[in-house]
Write a protein that holds these residues in place. Sequence first.
Motif, PDB file in Angstrom:
ATOM      1  N   GLY A 104     -11.458   5.600  -2.357  1.00  0.00           N
ATOM      2  CA  GLY A 104     -10.836   6.190  -1.172  1.00  0.00           C
ATOM      3  C   GLY A 104      -9.485   5.600  -0.802  1.00  0.00           C
ATOM      4  O   GLY A 104      -9.082   5.643   0.361  1.00  0.00           O
ATOM      5  N   ARG A 105      -8.782   5.073  -1.810  1.00  0.00           N
ATOM      6  CA  ARG A 105      -7.425   4.533  -1.572  1.00  0.00           C
ATOM      7  C   ARG A 105      -6.370   5.575  -1.936  1.00  0.00           C
ATOM      8  O   ARG A 105      -6.616   6.492  -2.724  1.00  0.00           O
ATOM      9  N   ALA A 106      -5.178   5.371  -1.385  1.00  0.00           N
ATOM     10  CA  ALA A 106      -4.036   6.172  -1.839  1.00  0.00           C
ATOM     11  C   ALA A 106      -3.782   5.863  -3.323  1.00  0.00           C
ATOM     12  O   ALA A 106      -4.229   4.839  -3.844  1.00  0.00           O
ATOM     13  N   TRP A 107      -3.044   6.751  -3.981  1.00  0.00           N
ATOM     14  CA  TRP A 107      -2.907   6.693  -5.446  1.00  0.00           C
ATOM     15  C   TRP A 107      -1.861   5.676  -5.904  1.00  0.00           C
ATOM     16  O   TRP A 107      -0.796   5.542  -5.291  1.00  0.00           O
ATOM     17  N   ASP A 108      -2.168   5.041  -7.048  1.00  0.00           N
ATOM     18  CA  ASP A 108      -1.168   4.167  -7.677  1.00  0.00           C
ATOM     19  C   ASP A 108      -0.111   4.997  -8.413  1.00  0.00           C
ATOM     20  O   ASP A 108       1.025   4.545  -8.559  1.00  0.00           O
ATOM     21  N   PRO A 135       1.781   2.404  -1.109  1.00  0.00           N
ATOM     22  CA  PRO A 135       3.074   1.705  -1.131  1.00  0.00           C
ATOM     23  C   PRO A 135       3.311   1.130  -2.527  1.00  0.00           C
ATOM     24  O   PRO A 135       2.428   0.505  -3.108  1.00  0.00           O
ATOM     25  N   GLY A 136       4.494   1.407  -3.073  1.00  0.00           N
ATOM     26  CA  GLY A 136       4.785   0.969  -4.445  1.00  0.00           C
ATOM     27  C   GLY A 136       4.255   1.920  -5.502  1.00  0.00           C
ATOM     28  O   GLY A 136       4.509   1.731  -6.693  1.00  0.00           O
ATOM     29  N   VAL A 175       9.900   8.531  -1.126  1.00  0.00           N
ATOM     30  CA  VAL A 175       9.973   8.164  -2.548  1.00  0.00           C
ATOM     31  C   VAL A 175      11.430   7.904  -2.923  1.00  0.00           C
ATOM     32  O   VAL A 175      12.298   8.744  -2.683  1.00  0.00           O
ATOM     33  N   ALA A 176      11.686   6.731  -3.499  1.00  0.00           N
ATOM     34  CA  ALA A 176      13.028   6.393  -4.000  1.00  0.00           C
ATOM     35  C   ALA A 176      13.041   6.651  -5.503  1.00  0.00           C
ATOM     36  O   ALA A 176      12.110   6.268  -6.225  1.00  0.00           O
ATOM     37  N   TRP A 177      14.089   7.297  -5.954  1.00  0.00           N
ATOM     38  CA  TRP A 177      14.129   7.732  -7.365  1.00  0.00           C
ATOM     39  C   TRP A 177      14.789   6.690  -8.245  1.00  0.00           C
ATOM     40  O   TRP A 177      15.916   6.269  -7.996  1.00  0.00           O
ATOM     41  N   GLU A 178      14.080   6.290  -9.294  1.00  0.00           N
ATOM     42  CA  GLU A 178      14.631   5.370 -10.294  1.00  0.00           C
ATOM     43  C   GLU A 178      15.284   6.157 -11.415  1.00  0.00           C
ATOM     44  O   GLU A 178      16.186   5.675 -12.084  1.00  0.00           O
ATOM     45  N   GLY A 204       9.792   8.025  -9.655  1.00  0.00           N
ATOM     46  CA  GLY A 204      10.044   7.491  -8.317  1.00  0.00           C
ATOM     47  C   GLY A 204       9.010   6.457  -7.912  1.00  0.00           C
ATOM     48  O   GLY A 204       7.952   6.326  -8.546  1.00  0.00           O
ATOM     49  N   ARG A 205       9.348   5.760  -6.840  1.00  0.00           N
ATOM     50  CA  ARG A 205       8.450   4.739  -6.300  1.00  0.00           C
ATOM     51  C   ARG A 205       8.377   4.911  -4.786  1.00  0.00           C
ATOM     52  O   ARG A 205       9.420   5.010  -4.115  1.00  0.00           O
ATOM     53  N   ARG A 206       7.179   4.952  -4.250  1.00  0.00           N
ATOM     54  CA  ARG A 206       7.008   5.035  -2.798  1.00  0.00           C
ATOM     55  C   ARG A 206       7.343   3.690  -2.164  1.00  0.00           C
ATOM     56  O   ARG A 206       6.854   2.657  -2.623  1.00  0.00           O
ATOM     57  N   GLY A 207       8.163   3.729  -1.139  1.00  0.00           N
ATOM     58  CA  GLY A 207       8.549   2.485  -0.471  1.00  0.00           C
ATOM     59  C   GLY A 207       7.443   1.911   0.381  1.00  0.00           C
ATOM     60  O   GLY A 207       6.380   2.504   0.522  1.00  0.00           O
TER      61      GLY A 207
END
Length: 207
Positions: A104-108, A135-136, A175-178, A204-207
């Motif tokens: 039940g956690r948010a996704w990696d 996050p991340g 989301v920040a785009w790499e 991307g990576r979620r801040g």
Amino acid sequence: MPEQPANRWDQRYDHPRYYYGEEPNAFLAAHLPALPPGTLLCLAEGEGRNAVFAASLGHRVLAVDSSAVGRRKALDLAARRGVTLDYRCADVLVDDWAVDPWVGRAWDAIVLCFAHLEPGDAERMHARAAAALAPGGRLLLNSFSKAQFGRASGGPPRLDWLHDLATLRGQFPGVAWERAVEREVELAEGAGHRGAAMVIEMVGRRG
Ligand SMILES: C[S@@+](CC[C@H](N)C(=O)[O-])C[C@H]1O[C@@H](n2cnc3c(N)ncnc32)[C@H](O)[C@@H]1O
């Protein structure tokens, strides 16, 4: 689960061969191995080529797609490759995939590979995907750009279903785009994607 009445994707997938092949999309094959194993969601996953690849890398994978035939073929491919994954036959706009079904956690990580929907639906799915990342958490997207319109190498035959890089950049709040590029690639993915194609690739990576 009993199979639902055939939709057009069921009809397309109802063949011993895999319409987009059994190997992962080349962009995902290049970028997924860099992610640490974790929970990973594949939206509009079809016949499972990318979900199976992610599972082979050690990710705990849930695939969601409305095609019952896609589900059956994905689970068959997973069995043949000796990996396990969960696959929900569901509408991505209705199903509640906001957290993983195990703890039940948010996704990696969330993968969107050629997940083309009509514009309003796509925007909603993208915003929900951004919100569902831990996050991340990482977002990997590969899709056809509007420059693909009229080409026979794959993708929806409607300009408004094809993607625009600037618009996509703004549809994933937080989301920040790499990596966020539009480029021409040579696709060799089953019978469905074949030849020179204009695609968008985003990491991307979620801040
Ligand atoms: C172009 S295929 C991509 C399949 C897969 N991601 C791949 O790259 O091999 C698009 C997929 O989106 C699925 N799809 C379309 N609309 C959907 C919806 N509202 N909910 C769930 N799946 C959907 C179809 O069933 C189909 O499998």
